[in-house]
Each structure stands twice: as C-alpha cells, then as structure tokens.
Design a protein around this motif. Structure first.
Motif, PDB file in Angstrom:
ATOM      1  N   ASN A  56      -5.405   8.998  -1.471  1.00 36.03           N
ATOM      2  CA  ASN A  56      -5.254  10.351  -2.013  1.00 36.03           C
ATOM      3  C   ASN A  56      -3.878  10.578  -2.629  1.00 36.03           C
ATOM      4  N   PHE A  57      -3.202   9.482  -2.983  1.00 36.01           N
ATOM      5  CA  PHE A  57      -1.868   9.562  -3.585  1.00 36.01           C
ATOM      6  C   PHE A  57      -0.794  10.077  -2.631  1.00 36.01           C
ATOM      7  N   LYS A  58      -1.104  10.175  -1.372  1.00 36.81           N
ATOM      8  CA  LYS A  58      -0.124  10.663  -0.403  1.00 36.81           C
ATOM      9  C   LYS A  58       0.698   9.491   0.131  1.00 36.81           C
ATOM     10  N   VAL A  59       1.977   9.755   0.336  1.00 31.93           N
ATOM     11  CA  VAL A  59       2.863   8.705   0.828  1.00 31.93           C
ATOM     12  C   VAL A  59       2.561   8.411   2.293  1.00 31.93           C
ATOM     13  N   ILE A  60       2.267   7.148   2.574  1.00 35.82           N
ATOM     14  CA  ILE A  60       2.061   6.719   3.953  1.00 35.82           C
ATOM     15  C   ILE A  60       3.400   6.429   4.613  1.00 35.82           C
ATOM     16  N   LYS A  61       4.205   5.637   3.907  1.00 36.84           N
ATOM     17  CA  LYS A  61       5.521   5.314   4.443  1.00 36.84           C
ATOM     18  C   LYS A  61       6.373   4.672   3.353  1.00 36.84           C
ATOM     19  N   ASP A  62       7.649   4.615   3.635  1.00 32.07           N
ATOM     20  CA  ASP A  62       8.602   3.963   2.742  1.00 32.07           C
ATOM     21  C   ASP A  62       8.617   2.466   3.075  1.00 32.07           C
ATOM     22  N   ILE A  63       8.365   1.632   2.062  1.00 22.95           N
ATOM     23  CA  ILE A  63       8.394   0.179   2.289  1.00 22.95           C
ATOM     24  C   ILE A  63       9.484  -0.479   1.444  1.00 22.95           C
ATOM     25  N   SER A  64      10.544   0.278   1.192  1.00 25.61           N
ATOM     26  CA  SER A  64      11.648  -0.253   0.404  1.00 25.61           C
ATOM     27  C   SER A  64      12.303  -1.452   1.087  1.00 25.61           C
ATOM     28  N   TYR A  65      12.107  -1.585   2.404  1.00 30.04           N
ATOM     29  CA  TYR A  65      12.666  -2.733   3.126  1.00 30.04           C
ATOM     30  C   TYR A  65      12.011  -4.048   2.697  1.00 30.04           C
ATOM     31  N   LEU A  66      10.883  -3.957   1.962  1.00 34.51           N
ATOM     32  CA  LEU A  66      10.218  -5.152   1.459  1.00 34.51           C
ATOM     33  C   LEU A  66      10.627  -5.486   0.021  1.00 34.51           C
ATOM     34  N   ASN A  67      11.697  -4.887  -0.440  1.00 31.62           N
ATOM     35  CA  ASN A  67      12.230  -5.228  -1.754  1.00 31.62           C
ATOM     36  C   ASN A  67      12.468  -6.733  -1.851  1.00 31.62           C
ATOM     37  N   GLU A  68      11.993  -7.354  -2.936  1.00 32.25           N
ATOM     38  CA  GLU A  68      12.112  -8.789  -3.213  1.00 32.25           C
ATOM     39  C   GLU A  68      11.173  -9.644  -2.354  1.00 32.25           C
ATOM     40  N   HIS A  69      10.221  -9.025  -1.664  1.00 31.29           N
ATOM     41  CA  HIS A  69       9.271  -9.766  -0.838  1.00 31.29           C
ATOM     42  C   HIS A  69       7.914  -9.880  -1.548  1.00 31.29           C
ATOM     43  N   PHE A  70       7.234 -11.002  -1.324  1.00 34.82           N
ATOM     44  CA  PHE A  70       5.893 -11.196  -1.860  1.00 34.82           C
ATOM     45  C   PHE A  70       4.854 -10.503  -0.983  1.00 34.82           C
ATOM     46  N   VAL A  71       3.828  -9.951  -1.637  1.00 35.40           N
ATOM     47  CA  VAL A  71       2.688  -9.350  -0.946  1.00 35.40           C
ATOM     48  C   VAL A  71       1.411  -9.781  -1.659  1.00 35.40           C
ATOM     49  N   ASP A  72       0.284  -9.679  -0.976  1.00 29.52           N
ATOM     50  CA  ASP A  72      -1.002  -9.966  -1.607  1.00 29.52           C
ATOM     51  C   ASP A  72      -1.419  -8.782  -2.480  1.00 29.52           C
ATOM     52  N   VAL A  73      -1.994  -9.085  -3.637  1.00 25.31           N
ATOM     53  CA  VAL A  73      -2.542  -8.065  -4.530  1.00 25.31           C
ATOM     54  C   VAL A  73      -4.056  -8.184  -4.488  1.00 25.31           C
ATOM     55  N   THR A  74      -4.745  -7.102  -4.107  1.00 25.10           N
ATOM     56  CA  THR A  74      -6.196  -7.163  -3.919  1.00 25.10           C
ATOM     57  C   THR A  74      -6.981  -6.336  -4.932  1.00 25.10           C
ATOM     58  N   GLU A  75      -6.362  -5.294  -5.509  1.00 21.05           N
ATOM     59  CA  GLU A  75      -7.048  -4.464  -6.501  1.00 21.05           C
ATOM     60  C   GLU A  75      -6.036  -3.926  -7.515  1.00 21.05           C
ATOM     61  N   LYS A 101       0.256  -8.556   6.426  1.00 21.00           N
ATOM     62  CA  LYS A 101      -0.327  -8.728   7.755  1.00 21.00           C
ATOM     63  C   LYS A 101      -0.251  -7.448   8.581  1.00 21.00           C
ATOM     64  N   ASP A 102       0.587  -6.494   8.132  1.00 21.30           N
ATOM     65  CA  ASP A 102       0.795  -5.271   8.903  1.00 21.30           C
ATOM     66  C   ASP A 102       0.120  -4.036   8.325  1.00 21.30           C
ATOM     67  N   PHE A 103      -0.173  -4.025   7.024  1.00 27.75           N
ATOM     68  CA  PHE A 103      -0.731  -2.819   6.414  1.00 27.75           C
ATOM     69  C   PHE A 103      -1.357  -3.139   5.069  1.00 27.75           C
ATOM     70  N   GLU A 104      -2.067  -2.162   4.505  1.00 34.92           N
ATOM     71  CA  GLU A 104      -2.529  -2.220   3.129  1.00 34.92           C
ATOM     72  C   GLU A 104      -2.517  -0.812   2.556  1.00 34.92           C
ATOM     73  N   GLY A 105      -2.389  -0.724   1.264  1.00 40.48           N
ATOM     74  CA  GLY A 105      -2.336   0.567   0.593  1.00 40.48           C
ATOM     75  C   GLY A 105      -2.004   0.361  -0.869  1.00 40.48           C
ATOM     76  N   TYR A 106      -1.671   1.451  -1.548  1.00 41.99           N
ATOM     77  CA  TYR A 106      -1.448   1.417  -2.989  1.00 41.99           C
ATOM     78  C   TYR A 106       0.021   1.656  -3.313  1.00 41.99           C
ATOM     79  N   VAL A 107       0.463   1.058  -4.427  1.00 43.60           N
ATOM     80  CA  VAL A 107       1.825   1.282  -4.904  1.00 43.60           C
ATOM     81  C   VAL A 107       1.804   1.560  -6.399  1.00 43.60           C
ATOM     82  N   ASP A 108       2.839   2.204  -6.853  1.00 48.67           N
ATOM     83  CA  ASP A 108       3.100   2.390  -8.279  1.00 48.67           C
ATOM     84  C   ASP A 108       3.299   1.005  -8.892  1.00 48.67           C
TER      85      ASP A 108
END
Length: 247
Positions: A56-75, A101-108
C-alpha cells in the motif's frame, strides 16, 4: 555532432517471465492497479535513504543500513510511476520487489541497481584469477528511452568482481587532481557527454591497471586507473592519468 549514447547496446540481466501479477496499491488520494512481472535476479541497493514499502506504499522500515548490499529481485512493475503528480519525467521510476533472508517488500527503483549485458563489460583471467567489471543500470529513467535522449542524468557504478579475493561489489573512487567529482563510485561513462571503453586490464603487484579510452563529443582522453586495496582492505579506484586527445 555525434551523440555518444549506446542505445541498443545494453540489455537487462534480470529475466522477465511470462507470468504477470497485479497488485492493488493504495495511496491516500487514490487507488492504482500496478502490473508486476515476476523476475529472477539480484540488485545492489544504493542510497542514504532507502525505505522498504508494503503493498500500500506505506513505509515498513528504513533499510538504509543495506546500502551497497545485494538483494534478490523478484518482481518489477511494467510501467514507470511518480510519487507526486508534480514530479517531472526524470523523477519517474519502477517499483521493485526485493527479498532477503529476513524480509521482503517493495522499494523505489531509483534505489536499486542491476548488472546488465553491455559492450562495456570486461572479464579477464589474470594469474588463474577471474576479474570482471560489469556495467549497471537502475530502475528509473535513464539517459535515453524509446524516443531518444531524455536529458536525465544518471550515474551508473561498475560492479567489480575478484574471485580469488571473494569480492563482488562497488568500488569507491579516490578524489585527486584527475577526479574532482563528488560522486563516490567508479563508473564507466555511457551518455550523451562521454563514453568509456576498457582497452586492457593488467596486474602490477597487488594492483590492477585499467587502460580506458574516453570519447567526448569533441575529442577524447586516455585514462589509466588503478584498482587496489586501501589501508583498511577495501577495494578503491584511482585515476592516475587523464590525458586529453584530439580523437
């Protein structure tokens, strides 16, 4: 005037599948259906303000601590979107669903970069060690689209890989007389202003030496770049020569 843009020379590495998924995204003012395509890829998060969003476009949490980290892209959304109706074309982006491994969600989509197939990519074997420099793009508006040049600026950092060092990631660039920009990462230029081509990669001691040919709309330059580990063991890039040419 020759426009230095390699349209058609790059291809997204993330593979789009035929299955599509429609999600209902709700904002405070309206409800918008967005079509997502399932993909199977990875991307590297980049930015000092990265927010994870729910459906719903609502912020779940700040994940700026993952700057420069790889993540899986699913959609990835099939179209570009704006945060505000008043945003201009260059501010549009695709929504990207990520998973760790800890969460999933959407990003800009402007906060995540993926490696792409590109003529600039370079993979070599030096002393039985594979080393590569791979171009990236993000999920925002680039320097060109189907209609040609957009006038939008974008920095596209290179993903560097050294198998023996078990490293894959971005490389910070050293500021000196040959590089005075505030952009902190090593990149290969590929826009209407300049185009870079890695001519060769050699090893000298513990350093990699890159010879790069840069072409401007008028003239060019020969660059010599060193890739090495700094005092704290982090790979950095330093432009040690930047010689302008007439070609």
């Amino acid at each position: 005037m020759i426009l230095l843009i390699s349209c058609g020379q790059q291809e997204n590495k993330t593979k789009q599948e035929t299955t599509e998924k429609v999600e209902n995204f709700t904002t405070d003012t309206n409800q918008t259906k967005i079509t997502f395509y399932k993909v199977n890829g990875k991307g590297i998060l980049l930015g000092d303000d990265i927010k994870l969003l729910d459906e719903n476009f609502k912020v779940i949490k700040d994940i700026s601590y993952l700057n420069e980290h790889f993540v899986d892209v699913t959609e990835v959304s099939d179209k570009y979107h704006k945060i505000k109706p008043t945003d201009d074309y260059c501010q549009e982006f695709k929504y990207v669903k990520i998973k760790t491994k800890d969460f999933e969600g959407y990003v800009d989509g402007r906060k995540i970069y993926e490696t792409i197939k590109h003529t600039q990519n370079k993979i070599v074997n030096l002393d039985n060690n594979e080393v590569s420099f791979i171009a990236t793009t993000y999920f925002g508006i680039g320097v060109s689209d189907d209609d040609g040049l957009t006038g939008c600026s974008i920095n596209t950092p290179v993903v560097f890989s050294d198998k023996n060092a078990k490293y894959e990631g971005l490389v910070k660039i050293v500021k000196n007389k040959n590089y005075e920009s505030d952009y902190p990462y090593f990149e290969l230029k590929d826009d209407d202003g300049a185009n870079d081509e890695i001519l060769s990669i050699d090893k000298q001691g513990e350093k990699y030496l890159l010879k790069i040919k840069r072409t401007y709309q008028e003239g060019g330059a020969n660059l010599l770049v060193e890739i090495y580990k700094d005092k704290i063991g982090t790979f950095v890039a330093e432009i040690i020569e930047n010689e302008r040419t007439d070609e």
